[in-house]
Write an enzyme that holds these catalytic residues in place. Structure first.
Site, PDB file in Angstrom:
ATOM      1  N   GLU A 281       0.976  -1.357   0.043  1.00  0.00           N
ATOM      2  CA  GLU A 281       0.039  -0.022  -0.128  1.00  0.00           C
ATOM      3  C   GLU A 281       0.773   1.059   0.023  1.00  0.00           C
ATOM      4  O   GLU A 281       0.273   2.248  -0.686  1.00  0.00           O
ATOM      5  CB  GLU A 281      -1.007   0.159   1.391  1.00  0.00           C
ATOM      6  N   HIS A 302       7.367 -26.484   1.393  1.00  0.00           N
ATOM      7  CA  HIS A 302       6.697 -27.653   0.851  1.00  0.00           C
ATOM      8  C   HIS A 302       5.709 -27.037  -0.200  1.00  0.00           C
ATOM      9  O   HIS A 302       4.714 -27.778  -0.678  1.00  0.00           O
ATOM     10  CB  HIS A 302       6.113 -28.642   1.779  1.00  0.00           C
ATOM     11  N   LYS A 414     -13.483   1.771  -3.085  1.00  0.00           N
ATOM     12  CA  LYS A 414     -14.151   2.182  -1.839  1.00  0.00           C
ATOM     13  C   LYS A 414     -15.519   2.884  -2.493  1.00  0.00           C
ATOM     14  O   LYS A 414     -16.582   2.830  -2.154  1.00  0.00           O
ATOM     15  CB  LYS A 414     -13.553   2.860  -0.802  1.00  0.00           C
TER      16      LYS A 414
END
Length: 446
Positions: A281, A302, A414
Site C-alpha cells: 500500500e 513444501h 471504496k
C-alpha cells in the site's frame, strides 16, 4: 543477543546502490523536516507518554471482560493479529480458558453471526477501530453490534463498547460524545498500516496481557536514531532502515519486482501479512513498486518455495530468523536407521537446520537475500522490527519518488462500492458501474 541484518547474500555487487546511497543527505534533511513538522508520528511517537497513561487507566475497564471483539480492517487489524499470534498463542491451543481476542476484519456473515450467537454480551467488550469513523466495513459491523448490545444490556450497552478513532471528528467521535463511550485517539498523520504501536494495536495487546512498554521501547530504540535534529546523511547511511531502503530501490531498478518476507519464527508468521500491506500500500503507485509475498518457514518450503527457487528471477527476500527459539522435546533415541540423524536431538534444531538450508538454497539460486536475525522472539524485538520495516518503507518510497503515506488507488474501489449501495452523490461512479454491469459479458460454465 543482538539483532542483526546479514547482508552476505544480498547481491550488493550486482546492484546500483551508489546512486541511492548518494542521496542520504537529502533523505536526512527530509526526515528532519517531516519529523520536526509532526508528519511522521510513526517514528517520533509523540503520543507515547499519554498513551501509556491512558492504557494504565484502561486496565480496570478491560479486566471486567473475558472476550474482546475487535472491529477493524487492514491496518486496524493486521498488527493486532500479528501481536496476538506472536505473544498470545495459547488462545489457539487446546484447553485455553483465559481472555480471548476475536478480530472481525472482513464482511463475513458466517463469522459475524457466530459472534452474535456465541459471545456472552455481558463479558464481551466490542472495540471499533477506524481513524476516519467512516470505514463502512468496520462501522457497518459497529451498527450491528451496537444493536446487539442494546438488546442484551439495555441502557448499559455503551459500557461494553470502546472506540479507537480520531480525537476530534468523524462519526465515531460523535458516538463518543453522544453516548459517553470509552475512547482512545488515533493520532493525527498516523495511517493505519503505520499505527500498530498506537492505541490501534496496544489496546488488544493490553487486553491479552502483553508487555506493551517493551513493544514501544523497542520501536523507539530504532526510531530515535532517525528523529534526532542532528541527523546527517553520514549517520543515516549507517542505519539499517536506510540500507534496506537503498537495497529495495536498487532491486526494483534491476527488475526485482517481488519481495518475499520469509518468516522462520513460526509464531511471527502474521508479521508477513502486516508487512505485505505496509509494503504494497505504501509503494505500489504510479506503475512502480514490488509485490510483497508473505511466506512461512518451514510450511512454505513444501509449497510456494518451488517458485521462489526455480521460477522467474524477479524475487528478492527478507529472511527472518531467530537462533534462540525454544528447543522443544528431544527426538527419541530408538528411531529407525533412516532417521538416525535426528536421534536424541532437540526438536527445535530442525527449524534452524531447515532455515539455514532454505537460506543457502535461495542464495545459490540467485535470490538476493537479507537475513533479519532477531536476537530473541520477545516484544522488544517485535517493536524494533516494526519500526525498522516501517522506516525502511517510508525511505524506499522517497527514494522511488512516490508518497509512501497515501493510498489513492484503494479509494476508487471504496467509492464504487458505496455507489453500488446507492450512497448519496457519486453520480460519476454510479454511471461507471451501470456501464460495467450492463456491458456484454463473456460467460462460460465450468
Amino acid at each position: 543477543m543482538a539483532d542483526i541484518l546479514d547482508w552476505t547474500n544480498s547481491s550488493l555487487e550486482n546492484l546500483d546502490m551508489a546512486s541511492f546511497e548518494a542521496r542520504a543527505e537529502e533523505m536526512a534533511v527530509r526526515l528532519r523536516e517531516e519529523t520536526g513538522a509532526g508528519r511522521l508520528p510513526f517514528l517520533t511517537m509523540p503520543y507515547a507518554t499519554a498513551l501509556k497513561k491512558q492504557l494504565e487507566e484502561l486496565k480496570p475497564f478491560l479486566k471486567k471482560f473475558d472476550h474482546m471483539l475487535l472491529l477493524g480492517i487492514g491496518g486496524s487489524a493486521l498488527g493486532a493479529r500479528a501481536l496476538q499470534q506472536a505473544f498470545f498463542p495459547q488462545q489457539d491451543q487446546p484447553g485455553h480458558s483465559g481472555p480471548s481476542l476475536w478480530i472481525a476484519d472482513n464482511i463475513d456473515a458466517y463469522a459475524l453471526e457466530a459472534y452474535l450467537a456465541k459471545l456472552p454480551p455481558e463479558k464481551t467488550v466490542v472495540v471499533t477501530v477506524s481513524k476516519s469513523g467512516g470505514t463502512i466495513e468496520t462501522v457497518g459491523q459497529y451498527f450491528i453490534l451496537k444493536k446487539w448490545m442494546q438488546h442484551h444490556l439495555g441502557d448499559e450497552w455503551h459500557k461494553n463498547m470502546l472506540l479507537v478513532t480520531d480525537e476530534k471528528q468523524g462519526f465515531l467521535r460523535g458516538e463518543v460524545e453522544t453516548y459517553g463511550i470509552t475512547a482512545l485517539p488515533v493520532p493525527d498523520n498516523l495511517g493505519g498500516r503505520y499505527s500498530v504501536l498506537s492505541a490501534v494495536g496496544m489496546v488488544p495487546a493490553l487486553f491479552l496481557g502483553m508487555d506493551i512498554n517493551s513493544l514501544m521501547a523497542g520501536a523507539q530504540e530504532v526510531a530515535d536514531q532517525l528523529t534526532t535534529p542532528s541527523l546527517t546523511g553520514e549517520t543515516l547511511t549507517e542505519h539499517g532502515s536506510f540500507q534496506l531502503a537503498a537495497w529495495g530501490a536498487a532491486l526494483m531498478d534491476k527488475g526485482f519486482d517481488e519481495m518475499i518476507f520469509f518468516a522462520y519464527i513460526p509464531l511471527w508468521a502474521s508479521f508477513g501479512d502486516w508487512f505485505a500491506q505496509l509494503w504494497a500500500e505504501s509503494l505500489g503507485k504510479e506503475g512502480k513498486g514490488s509485490q510483497p509475498v508473505p511466506a512461512l518457514g518451514v510450511t512454505d518450503q513444501h509449497s510456494v518455495n518451488q517458485m521462489f527457487m526455480d521460477g522467474v528471477r524477479n524475487k528478492a527476500c527478507l529472511f527472518m530468523t531467530c537462533p534462540n527459539l525454544p528447543t522443544g522435546p528431544k527426538f527419541p533415541a530408538d528411531l529407525p536407521d533412516q532417521f538416525s540423524y535426528v536421534r536424541d536431538k532437540d526438536f527445535g534444531e530442525l527449524i534452524q537446520a531447515e532455515g539455514l538450508g532454505t537460506r543457502m538454497a535461495l542464495s545459490t539460486n540467485g535470490v538476493p537475500l537479507v537475513e533479519l536475525r532477531m536476537g530473541a522472539d520477545s516484544p522488544r524485538q517485535a517493536g524494533k522490527l516494526i519500526a525498522l520495516l516501517g522506516a525502511a518503507t517510508i525511505l524506499t518510497g522517497w527514494l522511488m519518488g512516490i508518497n509512501p503515506l497515501d493510498q489513492p488507488a484503494v479509494e476508487l474501489g471504496k467509492r464504487l462500492a458505496k455507489a453500488r449501495m446507492n450512497a448519496d452523490g457519486l453520480e460519476g461512479e454510479k454511471a461507471d458501474l451501470n456501464a460495467f454491469l450492463t456491458a456484454d459479458r463473456d460467460l462460460r460454465e465450468f
